[in-house]
Enzyme design. Structure first.
Site, PDB file in Angstrom:
ATOM      1  N   HIS A 370       0.816  -1.216   0.000  1.00 31.95           N
ATOM      2  CA  HIS A 370       0.000   0.000   0.000  1.00 31.95           C
ATOM      3  C   HIS A 370       0.854   1.273   0.000  1.00 31.95           C
ATOM      4  O   HIS A 370       0.341   2.374  -0.229  1.00 31.95           O
ATOM      5  CB  HIS A 370      -0.926  -0.003   1.223  1.00 31.95           C
ATOM      6  CG  HIS A 370      -2.233   0.700   1.001  1.00 31.95           C
ATOM      7  ND1 HIS A 370      -2.456   1.550  -0.059  1.00 31.95           N
ATOM      8  CD2 HIS A 370      -3.386   0.680   1.699  1.00 31.95           C
ATOM      9  CE1 HIS A 370      -3.690   2.025   0.011  1.00 31.95           C
ATOM     10  NE2 HIS A 370      -4.290   1.506   1.069  1.00 31.95           N
ATOM     11  N   ASP A 374      -2.236   2.340  -4.476  1.00 29.88           N
ATOM     12  CA  ASP A 374      -3.445   2.800  -3.796  1.00 29.88           C
ATOM     13  C   ASP A 374      -4.602   1.830  -4.035  1.00 29.88           C
ATOM     14  O   ASP A 374      -4.543   0.964  -4.915  1.00 29.88           O
ATOM     15  CB  ASP A 374      -3.828   4.200  -4.264  1.00 29.88           C
ATOM     16  CG  ASP A 374      -2.823   5.260  -3.817  1.00 29.88           C
ATOM     17  OD1 ASP A 374      -2.191   5.056  -2.764  1.00 29.88           O
ATOM     18  OD2 ASP A 374      -2.660   6.268  -4.532  1.00 29.88           O
TER      19      ASP A 374
END
Length: 407
Positions: A370, A374
């Site tokens: 992450h 995204d």
């Protein structure tokens, strides 16, 4: 002449290896190019071939860590190959056959009878023990000759499951260097990345139909099976081109993005997990993907995979479905930023055009870093994979199945 055999370098970054298994014994005569040992590096297991023929003297034990360039054995190249005396071998074999068979030890019946008598309850005690579901062998008798009395039965407490037999041994073995490195990398991936997993499901009806229709013709033409991996690889490379962040990596404070798709494929080998790489998979046809996966799987199975063949992937596909896995959260293969987990195909009830139907469905999972990917990119990527697998003729084959399969 005495030849010193040194550990060759398996790869640029590898400084030492571990002797996993000697395939010969000290004093054996070996032929040139004969495999004499299996050595583990932190990336692969490789065979060590003899550099010459002669009598071998081992200089390292199994399990020893040996520096690259160190001497692991000596080969006396001037030694003559021993002549095998066939008649002597035949005589030895005949002696073995002629050896008398040892008699089995006799069982002392009286001792068994005595033990049985000592554990025999009185009729009243037997009734109580039956009601409590207690075996007479679990009760110590206080009556004459060890007989179980009524009081013994009344006071007996049912066993709470304490083990009283069976094999409760254990064995401690050293992890191979490869297995230790895999463990280290997995822990590192969990601790050093912001790993998250997103899931989806794929209706495999269209792929099943294509495989059923063309698998025999494909095998006859190319000598290869038409498996799921070619469809998934093509779907992944298409999605990576649509969502390039998933095909990127973090290097310090910089992001490295690739305009090619080197797909690592997790396969199970005799020494554990191997992750060979299909180079420029986006350029491969269905036949090309199947051929390359078969080649890499055979090399991994036979312990011939090299470090170079397992280095440099940009994304990984792992197929736990071959072992029956329904759903999992695959761990990222660092320094990559994403891994797709495939699972088993199960017939499930799904809704199509407002109707409940039965269809072959696979759950898929994308684990991603992450820090660099995204939610929009990760979910979009997995949806793109799903769409391509559910409409393979349109999105993966340009509407021409026979041309795509080179039939």
């Amino acid at each position: 002449m005495i030849l010193e055999m040194k550990v060759p370098s398996p790869g640029e970054s590898i400084k030492e290896v571990e002797i996993a298994t000697w395939l010969v014994k000290d004093g054996d005569y070996v032929e040139k190019d004969q495999a004499i040992a299996e050595v583990d590096s932190d990336k692969a297991t490789l065979e060590l071939p003899a550099e010459a023929s002669g009598i071998i003297t081992l200089k390292a034990e199994e399990g020893d860590a040996v520096a690259v360039g160190a001497v692991v054995c000596l080969i006396d190249t001037s030694a003559a190959k021993p002549v095998v005396d066939a008649s002597a071998l035949a005589k030895e074999a005949a002696k073995e056959v002629a050896k008398p068979v040892a008699e089995a030890p006799k069982v002392e019946a009286p001792a068994v009878a005595k033990t049985y008598a000592a554990q025999t309850p009185s009729p009243a005690a037997k009734k109580i023990l039956d009601e409590k579901s207690i075996q007479p062998t679990d009760v110590v008798g206080t009556g004459k000759g060890g007989r179980i009395t009524k009081d013994d039965a009344v006071n007996a407490v049912p066993s709470m499951g304490t083990p009283t037999g069976g094999n409760r041994g254990s064995e401690r073995t050293k992890l191979s260097m490869l297995r230790r490195k895999v463990a280290e990398r997995l822990v590192s991936a969990k601790n050093e990345t912001a790993m998250l997993t997103t899931f989806n499901e794929v209706d495999m009806t269209a792929i099943y139909a294509l495989r059923e229709q063309y698998k025999e013709e494909f095998k006859t033409k190319h000598g290869l099976g038409l498996g799921f991996m070619s469809f998934f690889t093509k779907a992944v490379t298409r999605a990576l081109q649509l969502y390039p962040d998933v095909n990127s990596m973090i290097d310090g404070q910089e992001k490295i993005s690739y305009n090619f798709c080197d797909i690592s494929v997790a396969v199970s080998g005799p020494k554990g997990l191997m992750v060979p790489v299909m180079r420029s998979a986006e350029t491969l046809s269905f036949r090309g993907v199947e051929a390359e996966i078969k080649r890499l799987a055979i090399r991994a199975r036979d312990g011939q995979i090299t470090v170079d063949e397992m280095t440099g992937g940009t994304f990984t596909i792992s197929n736990g479905g071959v072992f029956g896995s329904m759903l999992s959260t695959p761990i990222i293969n660092p320094p990559q930023s994403g891994i797709l987990g495939m699972h088993n195909v199960v017939e499930r009830a799904i809704v199509k055009n407002g109707q409940i139907v039965i269809a072959p469905v696979m759950f898929v999972a994308l684990s991603y870093d992450h820090r660099i990917i995204d939610g929009r990119e990760s979910v979009g990527f997995l949806v793109a994979v799903k769409e391509a697998l559910e409409k393979p003729e349109e999105l993966l084959m340009d509407g021409n199945v026979k041309r795509a399969l080179e039939l």
